[in-house]
Motif scaffolding. Sequence first.
Motif, PDB file in Angstrom:
ATOM      1  N   ASP A   1       0.867  -1.183   0.000  1.00 13.75           N
ATOM      2  CA  ASP A   1       0.000   0.000   0.000  1.00 13.75           C
ATOM      3  C   ASP A   1       0.896   1.222   0.000  1.00 13.75           C
ATOM      4  OD1 ASP A   1      -1.852   2.178   0.967  1.00 13.75           O
ATOM      5  OD2 ASP A   1      -3.233   0.483   1.118  1.00 13.75           O
ATOM      6  N   ASP A   2       0.570   2.213  -0.820  1.00 14.00           N
ATOM      7  CA  ASP A   2       1.451   3.385  -0.913  1.00 14.00           C
ATOM      8  C   ASP A   2       1.185   4.416   0.177  1.00 14.00           C
ATOM      9  OD1 ASP A   2      -1.027   4.093  -1.992  1.00 14.00           O
ATOM     10  OD2 ASP A   2      -0.146   5.563  -3.361  1.00 14.00           O
ATOM     11  N   GLU A   3       0.201   4.169   1.048  1.00 12.07           N
ATOM     12  CA  GLU A   3      -0.096   5.103   2.136  1.00 12.07           C
ATOM     13  C   GLU A   3       0.622   4.662   3.409  1.00 12.07           C
ATOM     14  OE1 GLU A   3      -4.231   6.424   2.600  1.00 12.07           O
ATOM     15  OE2 GLU A   3      -4.701   5.208   0.832  1.00 12.07           O
ATOM     16  N   PRO A   4       1.589   5.450   3.905  1.00 18.16           N
ATOM     17  CA  PRO A   4       2.339   5.050   5.100  1.00 18.16           C
ATOM     18  C   PRO A   4       1.462   4.770   6.313  1.00 18.16           C
ATOM     19  CG  PRO A   4       3.384   6.936   4.040  1.00 18.16           C
ATOM     20  CD  PRO A   4       2.070   6.738   3.352  1.00 18.16           C
TER      21      PRO A   4
ATOM     22  N   ARG B   1      -0.121   1.350   6.051  1.00 18.53           N
ATOM     23  CA  ARG B   1       0.875   0.310   6.333  1.00 18.53           C
ATOM     24  C   ARG B   1       1.137   0.217   7.830  1.00 18.53           C
ATOM     25  NH1 ARG B   1       3.583   2.868   2.122  1.00 18.53           N
ATOM     26  NH2 ARG B   1       5.302   3.509   3.496  1.00 18.53           N
TER      27      ARG B   1
ATOM     28  N   SER C   1       5.731  -0.047  -0.306  1.00 15.72           N
ATOM     29  CA  SER C   1       4.983   1.063  -0.879  1.00 15.72           C
ATOM     30  C   SER C   1       4.913   0.998  -2.399  1.00 15.72           C
ATOM     31  CB  SER C   1       5.619   2.396  -0.472  1.00 15.72           C
ATOM     32  OG  SER C   1       6.957   2.481  -0.948  1.00 15.72           O
ATOM     33  N   ARG C   2       5.745   0.158  -3.014  1.00 15.02           N
ATOM     34  CA  ARG C   2       5.806   0.047  -4.463  1.00 15.02           C
ATOM     35  C   ARG C   2       5.740  -1.422  -4.881  1.00 15.02           C
ATOM     36  NH1 ARG C   2       4.983   4.551  -3.672  1.00 15.02           N
ATOM     37  NH2 ARG C   2       5.919   6.435  -4.587  1.00 15.02           N
TER      38      ARG C   2
END
Length: 233
Positions: A10-13, A16, A34-35
């Motif tokens: 997931d690209d949202e910290p 995560r 994230s990628r």
Amino acid sequence: MTQPLVTILDDEPEIRRILTDALEDAGFRTQSFSRAREFEAALNRVTPDVCLVDLSLPDTDGLALVHRLALEQGAAVIIISGRAQVQDRVTGLELGADDYITKPFDPAEVVARIRARLRTPRTQTSHSDTAEFNGWTAHFDRYVLESESGDETPFSHAEGEVLRLFLESPKRLISRGQMQESLGGAAGDSFDRAMDVRISRLRTKLGEDPKNPRLIKTIYGAGYIFLGDVGWK
């Protein structure tokens, strides 16, 4: 005993972090990315038990990634997405995802869904990973169907769960309710649609006549019966 490994893409910290904290508190091991590029590189080194995948990724198409994971990895795949439309949910399940959770979510629900995915016949059975039936061999360790001539056809993790359920209960009626209880996931129209799609794909891979299948029979209003003679190796 090694705890199950859950990977998070997931690209949202913040997402995560929430998922990592909830899963580790529940006793799971985690890896987060994230990628998609980093995530797929990690899969070359280790096979997780469950993959949590967001659909809105900056460097790849999330649905295409889910489809590849379903066909190539031995992990359960759960989509976690802000796309709440029914069609997105159905498409994700049709492409091979085992479950679909929409954002915002309750972390406790995610933990419960993951535990449900791990409580499948694949983890409960004493059977081996190879079954023979009516000229076919199902290799659950490689997610491949092998014909009498040696031709191989891959199947997804989700399709494999359904196939194993049939092969472990041949010539017995399996209701939709029993399928939902055994395979996990949220009951409802999306689960029923996903089962229809997976069974249709299994029939196609087994060369079944869709109008008169020999192996996987639909008992309308009741469920399904697998009519093959099964032997486990």
